[in-house]
Enzyme design. Structure first.
Site, PDB file in Angstrom:
ATOM      1  N   SER A  14       4.764   0.257   2.163  1.00 43.35           N
ATOM      2  CA  SER A  14       4.710   0.819   0.810  1.00 43.35           C
ATOM      3  C   SER A  14       5.520   0.035  -0.217  1.00 43.35           C
ATOM      4  O   SER A  14       6.631  -0.415   0.056  1.00 43.35           O
ATOM      5  CB  SER A  14       5.219   2.262   0.839  1.00 43.35           C
ATOM      6  OG  SER A  14       5.242   2.789  -0.476  1.00 43.35           O
ATOM      7  N   SER A  16       6.023   1.637  -3.207  1.00 43.19           N
ATOM      8  CA  SER A  16       6.344   2.693  -4.170  1.00 43.19           C
ATOM      9  C   SER A  16       7.817   2.699  -4.569  1.00 43.19           C
ATOM     10  O   SER A  16       8.152   2.835  -5.746  1.00 43.19           O
ATOM     11  CB  SER A  16       5.954   4.059  -3.605  1.00 43.19           C
ATOM     12  OG  SER A  16       4.563   4.158  -3.476  1.00 43.19           O
ATOM     13  N   THR A  61       1.305   9.951   1.068  1.00 42.41           N
ATOM     14  CA  THR A  61       0.372   8.926   1.542  1.00 42.41           C
ATOM     15  C   THR A  61      -0.158   9.300   2.923  1.00 42.41           C
ATOM     16  O   THR A  61       0.170  10.366   3.455  1.00 42.41           O
ATOM     17  CB  THR A  61       1.018   7.524   1.506  1.00 42.41           C
ATOM     18  OG1 THR A  61       0.012   6.545   1.756  1.00 42.41           O
ATOM     19  CG2 THR A  61       2.119   7.379   2.550  1.00 42.41           C
ATOM     20  N   LYS A  65      -2.366  13.561   3.096  1.00 41.79           N
ATOM     21  CA  LYS A  65      -2.892  13.988   1.792  1.00 41.79           C
ATOM     22  C   LYS A  65      -3.672  15.303   1.858  1.00 41.79           C
ATOM     23  O   LYS A  65      -3.724  16.044   0.880  1.00 41.79           O
ATOM     24  CB  LYS A  65      -3.764  12.889   1.182  1.00 41.79           C
ATOM     25  CG  LYS A  65      -2.978  11.645   0.831  1.00 41.79           C
ATOM     26  CD  LYS A  65      -3.809  10.594   0.137  1.00 41.79           C
ATOM     27  CE  LYS A  65      -2.974   9.349  -0.140  1.00 41.79           C
ATOM     28  NZ  LYS A  65      -3.648   8.391  -1.012  1.00 41.79           N
ATOM     29  N   ALA A 129      -7.827   9.774   0.831  1.00 42.24           N
ATOM     30  CA  ALA A 129      -8.024   8.778  -0.235  1.00 42.24           C
ATOM     31  C   ALA A 129      -9.497   8.676  -0.602  1.00 42.24           C
ATOM     32  O   ALA A 129      -9.847   8.522  -1.780  1.00 42.24           O
ATOM     33  CB  ALA A 129      -7.497   7.421   0.217  1.00 42.24           C
ATOM     34  N   TYR A 206      -2.991  -2.629  -0.407  1.00 41.52           N
ATOM     35  CA  TYR A 206      -2.429  -3.676  -1.283  1.00 41.52           C
ATOM     36  C   TYR A 206      -1.378  -4.526  -0.578  1.00 41.52           C
ATOM     37  O   TYR A 206      -0.830  -5.447  -1.167  1.00 41.52           O
ATOM     38  CB  TYR A 206      -1.828  -3.045  -2.550  1.00 41.52           C
ATOM     39  CG  TYR A 206      -0.797  -1.987  -2.263  1.00 41.52           C
ATOM     40  CD1 TYR A 206       0.513  -2.322  -1.936  1.00 41.52           C
ATOM     41  CD2 TYR A 206      -1.133  -0.638  -2.311  1.00 41.52           C
ATOM     42  CE1 TYR A 206       1.455  -1.360  -1.660  1.00 41.52           C
ATOM     43  CE2 TYR A 206      -0.198   0.344  -2.031  1.00 41.52           C
ATOM     44  CZ  TYR A 206       1.089  -0.019  -1.705  1.00 41.52           C
ATOM     45  OH  TYR A 206       2.019   0.944  -1.426  1.00 41.52           O
ATOM     46  N   GLY A 227      -5.493  -2.730  -3.969  1.00 41.04           N
ATOM     47  CA  GLY A 227      -5.101  -1.422  -4.477  1.00 41.04           C
ATOM     48  C   GLY A 227      -3.896  -1.383  -5.394  1.00 41.04           C
ATOM     49  O   GLY A 227      -3.473  -0.292  -5.793  1.00 41.04           O
TER      50      GLY A 227
END
Length: 244
Positions: A14, A16, A61, A65, A129, A206, A227
């Protein structure tokens, strides 16, 4: 200090935390921190919230989800319709789930996939997703077929993806974690030899920047996108929700 964070099973891939930490520095946000919380199951969410009383916002994530939904006090209308949550707002001891994946995917796809080029799409994967992707495609009026391991009603299997079939769909979207770091040698099973410069390949993964899925497509002249634009757009939408 307000705390924000990301929950998921494995978070080594990640970006984030890096994104939000840099955002806080850049924008002079001094009362906030963003952390990663690896949970062995979604059922650990209430325990996390009791251990971290400063938490006011979470991102969600894979693979949680959908699994977090029964654990929340309330759902935003759009998240309820999509059936997946990637953003949680925590206020006054109550939790409310939202879906900003939908916003991030829709807006990034519009910039990537020109209206005059739009045809039909294949969506690889059927998880949380994918649900946001289906909703965005519906909103943009782009017809699509779902692809999973098993064929079903309105759903193709990977075995059915022949070179001829791929010519009918010029947008291929990977919503699975195949190819995500550290399993970078994996890719969805497609007849990559039949890809042309007419195709658009969008991978929600990504990290790495260009998955094997995108490498195969780019090698055939297809337009490709990872992404990251979606990550940034959904993160900003989440930030706006947390600060309402």
């Amino acid at each position: 200090m307000r705390k924000f964070g990301l929950i998921g099973k494995k978070l080594g891939h990640s970006f984030s935390k890096k994104y939000f930490t840099e955002k806080f520095l850049r924008e002079g946000v001094t009362d906030a921190a963003y952390e990663l919380y690896e949970l062995s199951s979604a059922a650990e969410l209430p325990q996390l919230l009791s251990q971290e009383p400063e938490l006011v916002g979470l991102n969600v994530t894979v693979p949680y989800k959908e699994q977090v939904i029964p654990l929340l006090d309330e759902l935003d209308e759009a998240a309820a319709k999509i059936g997946a949550v990637n953003t949680i707002k925590i206020s006054g001891g109550r939790t409310k789930g939202y879906n900003t994946d939908y916003i991030g995917f829709r807006d990034s796809l519009e910039a990537f996939y020109p209206e005059q080029e739009r045809g039909q799409a294949l969506v690889l994967g059927t998880g949380g997703a994918a649900k946001a992707v289906w909703a965005a495609l519906d909103a943009l009026q782009i017809p699509y077929k779902r692809v999973s391991r098993q064929a079903g009603e309105e759903q193709l299997s990977y075995a059915q993806l022949t070179p001829e079939l791929l010519q009918k769909y010029n947008l291929i979207i990977n919503t699975t974690p195949l190819g995500m770091y550290p399993q970078v040698q994996e890719a969805p099973e497609l007849p990559y030899e039949s890809i042309t410069s007419r195709h658009y390949f969008y991978d929600l993964v990504y990290n790495p920047e260009q998955t094997l899925f995108l490498q195969h497509a780019a090698g055939k002249g297809a337009k490709v996108l990872n992404g990251l634009p979606m990550l940034y757009l959904q993160a900003e939408a989440a930030w706006n929700i947390w600060n309402l």
